[in-house]
Design a protein around this motif. Sequence first.
Motif, PDB file in Angstrom:
ATOM      1  N   LYS A 112      32.321 119.538  59.724  1.00 48.77           N
ATOM      2  CA  LYS A 112      32.741 119.729  61.083  1.00 48.77           C
ATOM      3  C   LYS A 112      32.522 121.200  61.647  1.00 48.77           C
TER       4      LYS A 112
ATOM      5  N   THR E 129      36.011 104.481  58.653  1.00 44.40           N
ATOM      6  CA  THR E 129      36.900 105.312  59.209  1.00 44.40           C
ATOM      7  C   THR E 129      38.316 105.016  58.512  1.00 44.40           C
ATOM      8  N   SER E 133      37.182 109.290  57.063  1.00 44.23           N
ATOM      9  CA  SER E 133      36.788 109.289  58.529  1.00 44.23           C
ATOM     10  C   SER E 133      36.222 110.998  58.664  1.00 44.23           C
ATOM     11  N   ILE E 136      32.459 111.037  58.557  1.00 46.29           N
ATOM     12  CA  ILE E 136      31.587 110.226  59.325  1.00 46.29           C
ATOM     13  C   ILE E 136      30.532 111.100  59.884  1.00 46.29           C
ATOM     14  N   PHE E 141      26.184 106.392  62.795  1.00 47.70           N
ATOM     15  CA  PHE E 141      25.696 105.732  64.117  1.00 47.70           C
ATOM     16  C   PHE E 141      24.421 105.291  63.880  1.00 47.70           C
ATOM     17  N   TRP E 155      32.372 103.103  68.858  1.00 46.98           N
ATOM     18  CA  TRP E 155      33.765 103.647  69.363  1.00 46.98           C
ATOM     19  C   TRP E 155      34.598 102.447  69.019  1.00 46.98           C
ATOM     20  N   ALA E 158      35.585 101.682  65.372  1.00 46.97           N
ATOM     21  CA  ALA E 158      36.413 102.750  64.994  1.00 46.97           C
ATOM     22  C   ALA E 158      37.825 102.633  65.519  1.00 46.97           C
ATOM     23  N   ALA E 162      41.204 102.275  63.716  1.00 47.25           N
ATOM     24  CA  ALA E 162      42.385 103.541  63.749  1.00 47.25           C
ATOM     25  C   ALA E 162      43.459 102.900  64.248  1.00 47.25           C
TER      26      ALA E 162
ATOM     27  N   MET F   1      25.042 114.486  75.308  1.00 43.75           N
ATOM     28  CA  MET F   1      26.385 114.762  74.604  1.00 43.75           C
ATOM     29  C   MET F   1      26.770 116.089  74.868  1.00 43.75           C
ATOM     30  N   ARG F   6      30.759 114.111  70.184  1.00 44.50           N
ATOM     31  CA  ARG F   6      29.757 113.430  69.944  1.00 44.50           C
ATOM     32  C   ARG F   6      29.504 112.335  71.296  1.00 44.50           C
ATOM     33  N   PHE F   7      30.261 112.248  72.013  1.00 50.73           N
ATOM     34  CA  PHE F   7      30.171 111.089  73.275  1.00 50.73           C
ATOM     35  C   PHE F   7      30.066 111.941  74.368  1.00 50.73           C
ATOM     36  N   VAL F  39      37.744 114.234  76.344  1.00 50.19           N
ATOM     37  CA  VAL F  39      37.165 113.278  75.582  1.00 50.19           C
ATOM     38  C   VAL F  39      37.539 111.806  75.664  1.00 50.19           C
ATOM     39  N   LEU F  40      38.993 111.507  75.833  1.00 48.36           N
ATOM     40  CA  LEU F  40      39.738 110.277  75.878  1.00 48.36           C
ATOM     41  C   LEU F  40      39.428 109.794  77.291  1.00 48.36           C
ATOM     42  N   ARG F  42      37.148 108.966  79.067  1.00 46.02           N
ATOM     43  CA  ARG F  42      36.181 108.002  79.307  1.00 46.02           C
ATOM     44  C   ARG F  42      36.434 106.941  79.386  1.00 46.02           C
ATOM     45  N   ARG F 169      41.555 109.696  63.005  1.00 44.68           N
ATOM     46  CA  ARG F 169      40.496 109.022  62.881  1.00 44.68           C
ATOM     47  C   ARG F 169      39.309 109.064  64.218  1.00 44.68           C
ATOM     48  N   LEU F 170      40.323 108.726  65.318  1.00 46.61           N
ATOM     49  CA  LEU F 170      39.474 108.760  66.831  1.00 46.61           C
ATOM     50  C   LEU F 170      38.726 110.181  66.752  1.00 46.61           C
ATOM     51  N   ALA F 171      39.348 111.237  66.338  1.00 42.39           N
ATOM     52  CA  ALA F 171      38.781 112.645  66.443  1.00 42.39           C
ATOM     53  C   ALA F 171      37.534 112.762  65.713  1.00 42.39           C
ATOM     54  N   ASN F 172      37.708 112.338  64.315  1.00 40.59           N
ATOM     55  CA  ASN F 172      36.711 112.369  63.425  1.00 40.59           C
ATOM     56  C   ASN F 172      35.462 111.714  63.971  1.00 40.59           C
ATOM     57  N   MET F 173      35.802 110.411  64.413  1.00 40.52           N
ATOM     58  CA  MET F 173      34.707 109.422  64.911  1.00 40.52           C
ATOM     59  C   MET F 173      33.895 110.312  65.783  1.00 40.52           C
ATOM     60  N   ALA F 174      34.576 110.828  67.047  1.00 33.63           N
ATOM     61  CA  ALA F 174      34.045 111.302  68.128  1.00 33.63           C
ATOM     62  C   ALA F 174      33.254 112.732  67.853  1.00 33.63           C
ATOM     63  N   ALA F 175      33.754 113.312  66.727  1.00 33.32           N
ATOM     64  CA  ALA F 175      33.597 114.640  66.421  1.00 33.32           C
ATOM     65  C   ALA F 175      34.279 115.794  67.548  1.00 33.32           C
ATOM     66  N   ARG F 177      36.041 118.569  69.308  1.00 35.66           N
ATOM     67  CA  ARG F 177      36.079 119.861  68.742  1.00 35.66           C
ATOM     68  C   ARG F 177      37.068 120.524  69.429  1.00 35.66           C
TER      69      ARG F 177
END
Lengths: 193, 193, 193, 193, 193, 193
Positions: A112, E129, E133, E136, E141, E155, E158, E162, F1, F6-7, F39-40, F42, F169-175, F177
Amino acid sequence: MSALSRFPVPSFDELPGDIRARITAVQEKAGFVPNVFAVLARRPDEFRAFFAYHDALMEKAGGLSKGEREMIVVATSAANDCHYCVVAHGALVRIYEKNPLLADQVAVNYRKADITPRQCAMLDFALKTTQRSGEIDESDFARLREHGFSDEDAWDIAAIAAFFGMSNRLANMAAMRPNDEFYLMGRVPRPPR
Amino acid sequence: MSALSRFPVPSFDELPGDIRARITAVQEKAGFVPNVFAVLARRPDEFRAFFAYHDALMEKAGGLSKGEREMIVVATSAANDCHYCVVAHGALVRIYEKNPLLADQVAVNYRKADITPRQCAMLDFALKTTQRSGEIDESDFARLREHGFSDEDAWDIAAIAAFFGMSNRLANMAAMRPNDEFYLMGRVPRPPR
Amino acid sequence: MSALSRFPVPSFDELPGDIRARITAVQEKAGFVPNVFAVLARRPDEFRAFFAYHDALMEKAGGLSKGEREMIVVATSAANDCHYCVVAHGALVRIYEKNPLLADQVAVNYRKADITPRQCAMLDFALKTTQRSGEIDESDFARLREHGFSDEDAWDIAAIAAFFGMSNRLANMAAMRPNDEFYLMGRVPRPPR
Amino acid sequence: MSALSRFPVPSFDELPGDIRARITAVQEKAGFVPNVFAVLARRPDEFRAFFAYHDALMEKAGGLSKGEREMIVVATSAANDCHYCVVAHGALVRIYEKNPLLADQVAVNYRKADITPRQCAMLDFALKTTQRSGEIDESDFARLREHGFSDEDAWDIAAIAAFFGMSNRLANMAAMRPNDEFYLMGRVPRPPR
Amino acid sequence: MSALSRFPVPSFDELPGDIRARITAVQEKAGFVPNVFAVLARRPDEFRAFFAYHDALMEKAGGLSKGEREMIVVATSAANDCHYCVVAHGALVRIYEKNPLLADQVAVNYRKADITPRQCAMLDFALKTTQRSGEIDESDFARLREHGFSDEDAWDIAAIAAFFGMSNRLANMAAMRPNDEFYLMGRVPRPPR
Amino acid sequence: MSALSRFPVPSFDELPGDIRARITAVQEKAGFVPNVFAVLARRPDEFRAFFAYHDALMEKAGGLSKGEREMIVVATSAANDCHYCVVAHGALVRIYEKNPLLADQVAVNYRKADITPRQCAMLDFALKTTQRSGEIDESDFARLREHGFSDEDAWDIAAIAAFFGMSNRLANMAAMRPNDEFYLMGRVPRPPR
């Protein structure tokens, strides 16, 4: 026992002359003596071989920049849970790359980090060398070539990962403590004089 | 590409004098040139540092016998899936220990080998250094002391495991092939002359 | 307790006739009684089932040579840290393949051994069966077919790996010791008579 | 290809007489033919050895109850991700133990199951045999003895874990499907007639 | 200490009104109070956040069916050795999917379960995940999109994995016991009235 | 993006009022909006549940200091390779503990960090919850009690590790930063005004 290590640290005055000279030189350059010099000095022959090897890998010419070599050190050392090397060489990543964020990124998860795909391939090979060297095969060299690395570069990447894998184990065994100075180096721009 | 390695091997004549001297000496003693000398010679500075480190750890005085040092190499190299080092240093275990069975036992599972409890503790520490060095703590040194190892011996055990962990990674990366001679050395008693 | 195992070993005379006959036959062929016969004989029904299974897999016709079957045993047993089986079946690899080096190569790291790509694919499948059998899927069979293995061969490979996985666990549990004779078998050419 | 397995299943009529007899007997007892009989029958010699071994371990006298032996099978098979054996032998745990909940508990996490400390020690040894048999040593036998297990019981526990470890690998390789009947067996009390 | 958990369980009457209301509602729907409600109620703020999060993920609209969401829970919980969640959510898989076999299949090895390739891809992502994780990347995706999943579905997958990874750790820490009722739910067709 | 993830990240103005209020509050306190809020946001229901849970665990009274809670977050997040959480919560460790070195130490290898034996026991339990929660048993609680932790503290430690395991896990999935601001926070003493 010294605060620097589980093992006693010799006094500077009792060290052989060539080791005192090396320590004096690094102190003049860095402004302090990195603890790895103080801790390894108790065994002069190992000290000399260690730094000769270090210099042969880290100060040679080749396809890897100084910052890239230090990224290999940080990623390898994080995989080996080595406190000393992540902190000390993280400082060098920040300084050589002129990037105050990169070392922490590489230490936590290089996938990352703000690095190029070429640098990611370099670290993938370094980590395979670190964790599953018995599975290295021709496909690993082919992937490095796709990213512009020569086979000599491949040797450099693996040798740096292998050398610092040794260093990580020594530092963990000796409970070597990084100097406090390393933590902040390269994080804040130095004011112009 | 040479049969000895994934990398080309330089011809003897083009090597620097000190490296030629070292190779000549080992050839006279062993009767052949172990491939690690031929393969590493392509990078003279790394060659010099590698063997200086090797000698500093393997030829120094201390509480470990030569055979015990080689047991550490074999157990570490087996854990790292290193073909070259298991075969080459297995020969040395057989020779130093005058035991044709021991090297294979240590390579497959040192816990079942014909070794003393003290030697088993030594190999437990070497393997912890190899596989989980970040978890080494005071209790590991205490257990070694119970078996009569000093803290200097502990350093030796860990440093040998760490150095050959580096060697294993280099050999795996370079696809270094052990000389055929190693496989049989020390397995059959030499006839009296 | 016997030197052959953690468990007591019955005397030959008290064994059932069919088991004595089997042991006598192997002794005549090999020149000594492999310890697995002596150790398992204490449980005659398990002895009979074990060797019936062994023969059904190792002495049947099929696409695998005798040497290839023994390579599967050695690679599997090395992954399971089984001293007895690596040493005893290593001898058989050397003898069947008429190659004094191959067994040690396969035991340490079959990926670096002097084997064909087809044999490497065979060992990859054996090791997947040994370590991650729940992930075997159609792609594994497809890869074997590319190397000329039929689905019956695939069954053979997996069944040999599975049977010796059982044998490895029994030998490790019973602390079964390989006969000293195995270590040297197939390493030196026998002189012509 | 049959729905029971990745491999074709032979028709009952073409099977050898002794195998037909065994299948008929199990069908009369269970009310259906467990798929393991149908799938393994394609290789009669392996079929015979498999069930001879099974019976030698599962139907012998000794310090383990039938329910405890099946617990070993379920815990081992869950560790090996074997769908067939967890489902089929889970049914037997429920029936022998007259407990509709126990099999699911043992399959997910035997440490949290409604079992005695003695049974937990039994499963700890079975799982060590399954996952780290090369590390079994005298302390494992000592712990079993503290819970009242003889060394013969220890052999039984390890042998059952080892045999079903083989069975798990075969079932995973052959994609063996458990009969639908197993899922509900032992979950609901049968009404009195 | 209560039989439901390592921690004491509060009496219903001392709970805040909103928590009593939630428990009453689930009891009316299910016919009993799932133990997770009883165990978490001792910490009202965590209870409220836990179930608000649960509902936000499990009762929202989107591309995953209710049965698919519960499959994710079962596969994740099996990987985390969580007795409570495998048993309780296994019941929901059976009920939503109207399939008495599916939950046990997914719990033991979802790769062998009676699910579609799309559902297998969904569970592969859930397990990545759960277990890796940090690895990923975009290719995960892309693979989901090939199976018709939107990035919002990704989402969801995952986030469910999670959230229940958290739930698994809480249940394991608290030694939370599933209600006996869950084991049989959805296994037998209800008789027509 | 968005560069944050990533989202896509919603614009502040389109967010629900309560979420805007929460974001405004944190911005006033920190001087910037931590990316996890952006990020969350959304997914408003998940946002609300996430921060309600966060506050229930991190802002409650109890036997753990604020700095200790953040150490749990950093050690857990490092084990899960989560770039966002190591960097963001590392800043909080430095600030709460008024120690510019501690966060990096805990992230690389908490066993070598400048923490008390009690804090080391706390992190051992957090890591066991993170990596092997199915093996938690009474002995883990006993060890915590020896260090003065109540069973309520044990719940807090495990719940924080479990909640941030979800967040990792959420942060890794959503990349996700981390904001650049976090890297330097707490490293340099603020000058007196």
